[in-house]
Design an enzyme around this catalytic site. Structure first.
Site, short mmCIF file in Angstrom:
data_model
loop_
_atom_site.label_atom_id
_atom_site.label_comp_id
_atom_site.label_asym_id
_atom_site.label_seq_id
_atom_site.Cartn_x
_atom_site.Cartn_y
_atom_site.Cartn_z
N GLY A 94 3.67 -0.69 8.36
CA GLY A 94 5.12 -0.11 7.69
C GLY A 94 6.11 -1.08 8.34
O GLY A 94 6.29 -1.40 9.38
N TYR B 5 3.58 9.79 -0.53
CA TYR B 5 4.51 9.44 0.45
C TYR B 5 5.75 9.42 -0.40
O TYR B 5 5.97 9.13 -1.48
CB TYR B 5 4.15 7.81 0.37
CG TYR B 5 3.09 7.33 1.38
CD1 TYR B 5 2.09 8.50 2.07
CD2 TYR B 5 2.49 6.09 1.33
CE1 TYR B 5 0.68 7.90 2.57
CE2 TYR B 5 1.30 5.60 2.01
CZ TYR B 5 0.55 6.63 2.49
OH TYR B 5 -0.81 6.53 3.18
N PRO C 240 -1.76 0.25 11.99
CA PRO C 240 -1.86 -0.72 13.11
C PRO C 240 -0.86 -1.00 14.19
O PRO C 240 -1.50 -1.45 15.33
CB PRO C 240 -1.87 -2.09 12.21
CG PRO C 240 -0.78 -1.57 10.96
CD PRO C 240 -0.99 -0.17 10.78
N ALA D 243 0.31 1.70 15.71
CA ALA D 243 0.47 3.27 16.26
C ALA D 243 2.05 3.58 16.09
O ALA D 243 2.67 4.02 17.10
CB ALA D 243 0.08 3.02 17.65
N SER E 80 -10.62 5.81 1.20
CA SER E 80 -9.69 5.79 2.60
C SER E 80 -10.25 6.89 3.42
O SER E 80 -10.62 8.14 2.81
CB SER E 80 -8.23 5.98 2.46
OG SER E 80 -7.42 6.17 3.44
N GLN F 293 12.00 -6.61 10.58
CA GLN F 293 10.62 -6.45 11.18
C GLN F 293 9.60 -7.04 10.37
O GLN F 293 8.72 -7.55 10.98
CB GLN F 293 10.29 -4.99 10.83
CG GLN F 293 11.13 -4.10 11.81
CD GLN F 293 11.20 -2.46 11.99
OE1 GLN F 293 10.37 -2.13 10.77
NE2 GLN F 293 11.44 -1.84 12.69
N ASP G 153 0.77 -1.15 0.11
CA ASP G 153 -0.10 -0.01 0.02
C ASP G 153 0.83 1.25 0.10
O ASP G 153 1.87 1.62 0.83
CB ASP G 153 -0.83 0.01 1.40
CG ASP G 153 -1.72 1.23 1.30
OD1 ASP G 153 -2.78 1.33 0.25
OD2 ASP G 153 -1.28 2.32 1.98
N GLN H 285 -10.01 2.00 3.77
CA GLN H 285 -8.58 2.00 4.70
C GLN H 285 -8.83 3.16 5.70
O GLN H 285 -9.17 4.28 5.31
CB GLN H 285 -7.43 2.40 3.55
CG GLN H 285 -6.06 2.21 4.31
CD GLN H 285 -5.14 2.47 3.63
OE1 GLN H 285 -4.25 3.26 3.80
NE2 GLN H 285 -5.02 2.05 2.18
N LYS I 218 8.70 -1.20 21.74
CA LYS I 218 10.01 -0.76 21.99
C LYS I 218 10.05 0.41 22.62
O LYS I 218 11.27 0.80 22.71
CB LYS I 218 10.63 -1.01 20.34
CG LYS I 218 10.10 0.18 19.51
CD LYS I 218 11.04 0.00 18.15
CE LYS I 218 10.33 0.76 17.11
NZ LYS I 218 10.70 0.29 15.67
P1 NAP Z 1 2.45 1.40 11.67
O1 NAP Z 1 2.35 0.42 10.92
O2 NAP Z 1 1.76 1.82 12.67
O3 NAP Z 1 3.99 1.42 12.19
C1 NAP Z 1 5.13 1.32 11.48
C2 NAP Z 1 6.37 1.32 12.13
O4 NAP Z 1 6.38 0.70 13.23
C3 NAP Z 1 7.39 1.23 10.98
O5 NAP Z 1 8.02 2.12 10.35
C4 NAP Z 1 8.79 0.78 12.20
O6 NAP Z 1 9.17 1.80 12.86
C5 NAP Z 1 7.82 -0.08 13.38
N1 NAP Z 1 7.81 -1.35 13.22
C6 NAP Z 1 6.96 -2.14 12.30
N2 NAP Z 1 7.10 -3.36 12.52
C7 NAP Z 1 8.02 -3.47 13.39
C8 NAP Z 1 8.67 -4.45 14.21
N3 NAP Z 1 8.41 -5.69 14.07
N4 NAP Z 1 9.36 -4.26 15.47
C9 NAP Z 1 9.62 -3.07 15.88
N5 NAP Z 1 9.25 -2.07 15.14
C10 NAP Z 1 8.45 -2.20 13.92
O7 NAP Z 1 2.41 2.90 10.84
P2 NAP Z 1 2.43 3.21 9.21
O8 NAP Z 1 3.67 2.66 8.53
O9 NAP Z 1 2.47 4.82 9.20
O10 NAP Z 1 1.14 2.98 8.70
C11 NAP Z 1 0.95 1.94 8.04
C12 NAP Z 1 0.66 2.08 6.55
O11 NAP Z 1 -0.52 2.45 6.50
C13 NAP Z 1 1.51 3.15 5.98
O12 NAP Z 1 2.59 2.78 5.51
C14 NAP Z 1 0.39 3.48 4.88
O13 NAP Z 1 0.57 2.84 3.84
C15 NAP Z 1 -0.86 3.32 5.82
N6 NAP Z 1 -1.28 4.95 6.09
C16 NAP Z 1 -2.53 5.35 5.39
C17 NAP Z 1 -2.79 6.40 5.82
C18 NAP Z 1 -4.17 7.04 5.34
O14 NAP Z 1 -4.67 8.28 5.43
N7 NAP Z 1 -4.87 6.36 4.41
C19 NAP Z 1 -2.58 6.99 6.96
C20 NAP Z 1 -1.40 6.79 7.57
C21 NAP Z 1 -0.67 5.71 7.00
P3 NAP Z 1 10.75 2.12 12.82
O15 NAP Z 1 10.49 3.50 11.52
O16 NAP Z 1 10.72 2.92 14.16
O17 NAP Z 1 11.64 1.36 12.58
#
Ligand code: NAP
Length: 314
Positions: free
Chosen positions: A280, A53, A206, A208, A150, A286, A48, A176, A215
């Protein structure tokens, strides 16, 4: 890897997906390739991204390069409507902007079709009929295969469904929205609407932003190099209220022989409306932990206990 239908559609997506908003910002091209390759090795097929981005569309560009020799087996979801410039027609969901945005995304991704094209945010100034009929044209032209939205509210989901049905246009197949153990507002209107209209849900943030990986610790500096080291996002996420919830969830998961990361993924995955959890990642390790974290089948009692610990009232 488990695969689920994206809503009522025939599209099958991996239950663990990859959110690509780190690509082209915190991950350079080599790092993007290492995350994407590991994900594909582990059976992930759903990626995604969005035009906004990364710096100047770099997330789409790096993702396109990373999957170029595997295009057919990968499902690319991207989005339009965010600000791509300062002009009046450089954002939103008008016919003019969608037609420009899709060409730019196709070019950056290095592909001639987008699997899932999503309206990133509702555009209250453009009639939804204009947006949906334009997306329908893109599907008929073969540039886009499925469409999603979304950040739509429950009433917007119902409105969009009615327009597509009434005018015999391509329906949206996915929603989304922000959804995690720390953000449950969608459960009142959005998730029931998604269920009623056959949409697959793609929860974003997902983890946060990493707080739900365990961590970050209260009153301790964030581990260096992590997303929440400093800045407005850290201020929003690393709050006393969130730590209260995370600490009680950690105590609960420990008692059950699991980790909070497993709970963050498995709790979403246990909801049948969820098609893919798009966390992400900045490193291949990860992705490995995330793929392993989705197999806890929570019981009804455990789910009720989590409602209590997250202060959720249905
Ligand atoms: P997230 O999935 O809540 O958190 C991702 C972050 O968590 C990563 O960058 C990484 O941080 C850390 N992480 C992931 N797996 C890990 C593990 N196994 N152990 C330790 N740390 C881990 O936040 P997100 O990536 O911002 O959101 C997910 C996706 O949702 C985005 O990439 C995007 O595609 C989508 N999104 C959509 C909207 C919308 O308005 N539609 C808004 C926001 C996001 P570090 O960077 O510290 O390594």
């Amino acid at each position: 890897m488990e695969y689920r239908r994206l809503g009522k559609s025939g599209l099958e997506v991996s239950l663990v997906g990859i959110g690509c908003n780190n690509f082209g910002r915190r991950c350079d091209l080599d790092q993007t390739r290492s995350v994407v390759n590991r994900a594909i090795d582990l059976g992930i097929n759903f990626f995604d991204t969005a035009d906004i981005y990364g710096e100047d569309g770099k997330s789409e560009e790096f993702l396109g390069k990373a999957i170029s020799d595997k295009r057919q087996s990968v499902i690319i979801a991207t989005k339009f409507a965010g600000n791509m410039g300062t002009g009046p027609m450089e954002s939103g969901a008008s016919r003019k902007h969608i037609m420009d945005a899709v060409e730019a995304s196709l070019q950056r991704l290095g592909t001639d079709y987008i699997d899932l094209y999503q309206v990133h945010f509702p555009d209250l100034l453009t009639p939804l009929e204009e947006t949906i009929s334009t997306l329908d044209d893109l599907v008929r032209a073969g540039k886009v295969r499925y469409i999603g939205h979304s950040n739509f509210a429950g009433w917007q989901i119902a409105h969009a469904h009615w327009i597509a049905e009434h005018h015999h246009l391509t329906p949206f197949i996915s929603a989304q929205n922000h959804w995690s153990l720390l953000e449950r507002e969608v459960e009142s209107e959005v998730i029931p609407s998604a269920k009623a209209f056959g949409l697959g849900v793609l929860p974003y943030f997902p983890l946060a932003s990493g707080l739900l990986t365990g961590k970050y610790k209260r009153n301790e500096p964030a581990p260096s190099g992590t997303r929440l080291v400093a800045g407005p996002m850290a201020d929003r996420v690393l709050t006393e209220k969130n730590f209260d919830i995370v600490e009680s969830l950690e105590a609960f998961t420990k008692e059950k022989g699991h980790s909070i990361l497993e709970l963050a993924f498995s709790w979403l995955a246990c909801n049948p409306n969820v098609s893919s959890v798009i966390a992400g990642a900045t490193r291949p390790e990860q992705v490995e932990s995330n793929v392993e974290s989705v197999s806890w089948k929570l019981t009804a009692d455990e789910i009720s206990k989590i409602d209590e610990l997250t202060n959720f009232n249905a």
